[in-house]
Design an enzyme around this catalytic site. Structure first.
Site: not given
Ligand code: PMP
Length: 380
Positions: A74, A200, A241, A327
């Site tokens: 994200t 991630s 950090t 939801c």
């Molecule tokens: N991009 C995609 C394609 C994802 O599937 C996800 C998590 N569902 C994210 C971004 C965001 O990842 P995170 O929640 O770990 O920041």
């Protein structure tokens, strides 16, 4: 019937690999230093960060200096899109797809409200982007093209290298959200030919709250305006950090991914084939979304017409999986991804997503199938 929970939600998150947990623990105990500190504790943490950076770079085929640690995909997506928009490059058009994650669509919408032109290219019914439609939208005014490597709901894999070529042929930058690719299919920054890539850790058997952004060395000079100001960590692009246990865990997870992704794919692919074959046999009117597309080997998004997915989950409480709707204020709204595939809302509400991972077994699949069958028969 067997009474254990069966985890089939590996696109939401994966279990931390035991080797990863073991690698992290000392960083909550004796190795607690801040890597920026000049003394023994700082140097110990700093060396471990450097090693993790190398393991990560080796796993995704880039240089360690191109790895910028963030809290996850994200943040990496936001940093890429908002960071590029704030860069020295003055173009004001961004092209993306209708099936991106909200952490891509959200910053694009925010930029649109500031006067940027955002073009959301639809995908074909098979889930892939049509390269000709994409070419028609990317032009000399395009600053950035942002397309995911694989979709979290359908598992559809995009032709990332070809998409990168479309961006570069017009002088645009290419950002790839590769959150669902790491640990599920081989990832090579060089082959993806992206300028920026988001990841991630927790989608690839590492801990939560840590991830990374690959910023190609040639691009760093453009991203001279960071989104946050503070210490000079991560080339000033992401000050603060470092989450040392997280980074160490991510490094350990990437080392395992390098070794296990290909064998995992073969094993997981067989388990999914078993699920899809048995479902097609027992419920001939079930529809497997984007079945014929190039998909992540463990993802299966299945519509059981006439059987609302929330009811199905309620009748199969031991199955831990996702549904194709979320939801919002008490009502179930179908996901934007399924709607973008032209799946009508009433059918999208009947979609369940199974996502298998490294630790699923044949036994899990057999038990899951029997729970599914009995839940569906009860509802019917
Ligand atoms: N991009 C995609 C394609 C994802 O599937 C996800 C998590 N569902 C994210 C971004 C965001 O990842 P995170 O929640 O770990 O920041």
């Amino acid at each position: 019937m067997n009474s254990r929970f069966i985890y089939l939600d590996n696109n939401s998150t994966t279990q931390c690999a035991p080797e990863v947990v073991e690698a992290i623990v000392p960083f909550f105990r004796e190795k607690f230093g801040n890597p920026a500190s000049p003394h023994y504790y700082g140097r110990t943490a700093g060396k471990s960060i450097a090693l993790a950076r190398e393991l990560i770079a080796d796993c995704v085929c880039c240089s360690p200096t191109e790895v910028i640690f963030t809290s996850g995909a994200t943040e990496s997506n936001n940093l890429s899109i908002l960071g590029v928009a704030q860069s020295v490059l003055k173009k004001r058009k961004i092209v993306t797809s209708t099936v991106e994650h909200k952490s891509v669509l959200g910053p694009c919408a925010a930029l649109q409200s500031k006067g940027y032109t955002i073009c959301r290219v639809p995908v074909e019914n098979g889930g892939q982007i049509n390269l000709n439609k994409l070419k028609a939208e990317v032009d000399e005014d395009t600053l950035l093209l942002s397309v995911q490597a694989a979709n979290n709901e359908t598992g559809v894999i995009q032709p990332v290298g070809d998409i990168a070529d479309v961006a570069h042929s017009c002088g645009a930058l290419f950002h790839c959200d590769a959150a669902q690719a790491l640990g599920k299919i081989p990832v090579s920054v060089n082959e993806f030919r992206a300028d920026l890539l988001s990841f991630s850790s927790h989608k690839a058997y590492g801990p939560k709250g840590i991830g990374f952004l690959v910023v190609r060395e040639s691009l760093k000079k453009f991203l001279s305006a960071p989104l946050m100001y503070g210490g000079g960590q991560e080339d000033y692009l992401r000050p603060g950090t470092l989450n040392v246990p997280g980074v160490v865990g991510l490094g350990a997870a990437c080392k395992l991914c390098k070794e296990f992704t290909v064998p995992d794919m073969a094993k997981i692919g067989k388990l999914r084939a078993k699920i899809e074959e048995r479902i097609a046999r027992i419920f001939p009117n079930a529809q497997i979304i984007c079945r014929l597309a190039d998909r992540l080997p463990g993802t299966s998004n299945i519509i059981f017409p006439g059987i609302p997915a929330d009811l199905l989950l309620a009748r199969a409480p031991l199955l831990c999986m996702s549904i194709g709707s979320a939801c919002n204020s008490g009502t179930l709204l179908p996901s934007h991804v399924l709607l973008a595939l032209n799946i009508p809302s009433d059918l999208a509400r009947c979609a369940i997503r199974i996502s298998l991972g490294r630790y699923n077994t044949e036994d899990d699949v057999n038990i899951a199938l029997s729970h599914l069958e009995s839940a569906i028969k009860q509802i019917q």
